[in-house]
Write a protein that holds these residues in place. Structure first.
Motif, short mmCIF file in Angstrom:
data_model
loop_
_atom_site.label_atom_id
_atom_site.label_comp_id
_atom_site.label_asym_id
_atom_site.label_seq_id
_atom_site.Cartn_x
_atom_site.Cartn_y
_atom_site.Cartn_z
N ALA A 250 0.84 -1.20 0.00
CA ALA A 250 0.00 0.00 0.00
C ALA A 250 0.88 1.25 0.00
O ALA A 250 0.56 2.26 -0.66
N LYS A 251 1.98 1.19 0.71
CA LYS A 251 2.93 2.30 0.76
C LYS A 251 3.57 2.53 -0.61
O LYS A 251 3.71 3.66 -1.06
N LEU A 252 3.93 1.43 -1.29
CA LEU A 252 4.50 1.54 -2.64
C LEU A 252 3.49 2.15 -3.60
O LEU A 252 3.82 3.04 -4.39
N LYS A 253 2.25 1.69 -3.54
CA LYS A 253 1.19 2.18 -4.43
C LYS A 253 0.98 3.68 -4.24
O LYS A 253 0.84 4.44 -5.21
N LYS A 254 1.01 4.12 -2.99
CA LYS A 254 0.81 5.54 -2.69
C LYS A 254 1.95 6.40 -3.24
O LYS A 254 1.77 7.59 -3.54
N SER A 255 3.13 5.79 -3.40
CA SER A 255 4.31 6.54 -3.86
C SER A 255 4.42 6.62 -5.38
O SER A 255 5.31 7.29 -5.90
N LEU A 256 3.51 5.94 -6.08
CA LEU A 256 3.56 5.91 -7.54
C LEU A 256 2.72 7.01 -8.18
O LEU A 256 1.68 7.40 -7.65
N ASN A 257 3.17 7.47 -9.33
CA ASN A 257 2.33 8.29 -10.19
C ASN A 257 1.25 7.42 -10.81
O ASN A 257 1.40 6.19 -10.89
N PRO A 258 0.14 8.01 -11.30
CA PRO A 258 -0.84 7.21 -12.06
C PRO A 258 -0.16 6.50 -13.22
O PRO A 258 0.62 7.11 -13.96
N GLY A 259 -0.42 5.22 -13.36
CA GLY A 259 0.21 4.44 -14.42
C GLY A 259 1.58 3.92 -14.08
O GLY A 259 2.23 3.24 -14.89
N GLY A 260 2.06 4.25 -12.87
CA GLY A 260 3.38 3.78 -12.45
C GLY A 260 3.38 2.29 -12.14
O GLY A 260 2.33 1.67 -11.92
N ILE A 261 4.57 1.70 -12.11
CA ILE A 261 4.70 0.26 -11.87
C ILE A 261 5.77 -0.02 -10.82
O ILE A 261 6.65 0.79 -10.56
N VAL A 262 5.64 -1.20 -10.22
CA VAL A 262 6.65 -1.72 -9.30
C VAL A 262 7.20 -3.00 -9.92
O VAL A 262 6.43 -3.86 -10.37
N VAL A 263 8.52 -3.12 -9.94
CA VAL A 263 9.16 -4.34 -10.44
C VAL A 263 9.91 -4.98 -9.27
O VAL A 263 10.81 -4.38 -8.69
N CYS A 264 9.49 -6.20 -8.93
CA CYS A 264 10.11 -6.95 -7.83
C CYS A 264 10.90 -8.12 -8.41
O CYS A 264 10.37 -8.88 -9.23
N ILE A 265 12.13 -8.26 -7.98
CA ILE A 265 12.97 -9.39 -8.38
C ILE A 265 13.33 -10.13 -7.10
O ILE A 265 13.98 -9.58 -6.21
N ASN A 266 12.88 -11.39 -7.01
CA ASN A 266 13.04 -12.12 -5.75
C ASN A 266 13.11 -13.63 -6.02
O ASN A 266 13.08 -14.07 -7.16
N GLU A 267 13.17 -14.41 -4.94
CA GLU A 267 13.44 -15.84 -5.06
C GLU A 267 12.32 -16.65 -5.72
O GLU A 267 12.56 -17.42 -6.64
N GLY A 268 11.12 -16.55 -5.20
CA GLY A 268 10.01 -17.32 -5.75
C GLY A 268 10.15 -18.82 -5.53
O GLY A 268 10.06 -19.62 -6.47
N ILE A 269 10.36 -19.22 -4.27
CA ILE A 269 10.51 -20.64 -3.94
C ILE A 269 9.15 -21.33 -3.98
O ILE A 269 8.15 -20.79 -3.49
#
Length: 332
Positions: A250-269
């Motif tokens: 929710a904090k990440l979403k609030k920090s984005l401009n409209p149309g903005g994206i988050v890219v997460c790179i992680n393990e995915g076990i």
């Protein structure tokens, strides 16, 4: 991929794995591959580099047997993939990354039998003070790591409309800097713990992008991370962020401009721990010491949706640091 061969083949390979690692590590340290872009004889190479001729030949024979080199009579030369990944200065150079992770004490399991019998021992002091790694950490984020990240991001439809980025938990800062440098009108913020500030600022200075990069420090779970971002990059931080669940996203979403994206790179076990084998083994030392680590596949998607993201795109990719999940979060 070691788990793609049968058990017998894996077991017959096992005794030779230390020699394999030591040979490749030694070749990287010698930077031998940068001298094998064109066909060269052992005699010529040893004379050029002031190396022992007989052991230069032993090195080349070993690399040839592993498929890293091609040979024509007395001359040796890189294979095309060898040149791409192991010649210094190439965009996809892996030498520094391999050296960093092969020397990482967290990759050593210690006495497995004793730990299984007796439980976690007195905790080994694995250093989580990343600032102490300095130049080594910068090297580990350069070359292939920057190359792979840009390949991932450039494939996104939003990429050219990204003007302001946040590299959250940026480490030495090289990944975020590479993204900023990829487009002329792009700026960015590098965020990490206060102890990392000097290292990050030094990286920015070395890159010559002081006018386009700002540095922000704090605890990204508790402190302000800024706003107005078109892209938030979360590379290898979900291990620490997922504990905050939906609140973090929710904090990440609030920090984005409209149309903005988050890219997460992680393990995915996988939930049943059937893979990826490299991610499971990579965290085994910590797990044996009573420090459960590793993001389970699906955790990010569930928490992100609970935090307000409407679209989560996920796929698994083999990167230089192992098999990872790439999660693209979109709020619209």
């Amino acid at each position: 991929m070691i788990n793609k061969i049968n058990i017998y083949e894996q077991l017959t390979t096992l005794p030779y794995l230390p020699a394999y690692q030591q040979l490749i590590h030694g070749a990287i340290e010698l930077d031998v591959f940068s001298n094998l872009e064109n066909p060269i004889t052992t005699k010529e190479l040893s004379k050029k580099m002031s190396w022992d001729e007989s052991n230069t030949f032993n090195l080349l024979k070993g690399l040839y047997s592993l498929g890293y080199l091609k040979r024509n009579g007395d001359t040796f030369c890189n294979m095309s993939e060898t040149s791409k990944y192991l010649v210094k200065g190439k965009p996809a150079y892996m030498g520094s990354v391999l050296t960093f992770f092969c020397n990482n004490q967290g990759m050593s399991l210690g006495n497995v039998a004793q730990q299984v019998k007796e439980g976690p021992q007195e905790r080994t002091q694995y250093s989580m003070d990343f600032a102490a790694y300095g130049d080594a950490m910068r090297d580990a984020q350069s070359g292939i790591r920057q190359y792979e990240l840009l390949e991932i991001l450039r494939s996104l439809p939003e990429y050219k409309s990204i003007h302001k980025i946040l590299d959250l938990g940026c480490g030495a800062g090289c990944l975020g800097i590479a993204v900023v440098e990829d487009l002329e009108n792009r700026t960015g913020t590098l965020f990490d713990q206060p102890s990392m500030k000097n290292l990050i600022e030094e990286t920015v200075k070395l890159s010559g992008v002081q006018d386009r990069i700002s540095v922000k420090t704090g605890d990204f779970l508790k402190d302000d991370i800024g706003d107005g971002y078109d892209l938030i990059l979360c590379s290898s931080i979900m291990l620490f962020a997922i504990v905050d669940g939906a609140n973090f996203f929710a904090k990440l979403k609030k920090s984005l401009n409209p149309g903005g994206i988050v890219v997460c790179i992680n393990e995915g076990i996988e939930p049943d721990y059937s893979g990826p084998w490299d991610m499971i083994l990579g965290y085994m030392a910590f797990n044996l010491q009573g420090m459960p680590m590793g993001v389970i596949k699906g955790q990010i998607a569930d928490a992100a949706k609970a935090g307000g993201f409407h679209s989560v795109e996920n796929h698994s990719v083999l990167l230089s640091t192992g098999m990872h999940d790439i999660n693209i979060l979109r709020s619209e």
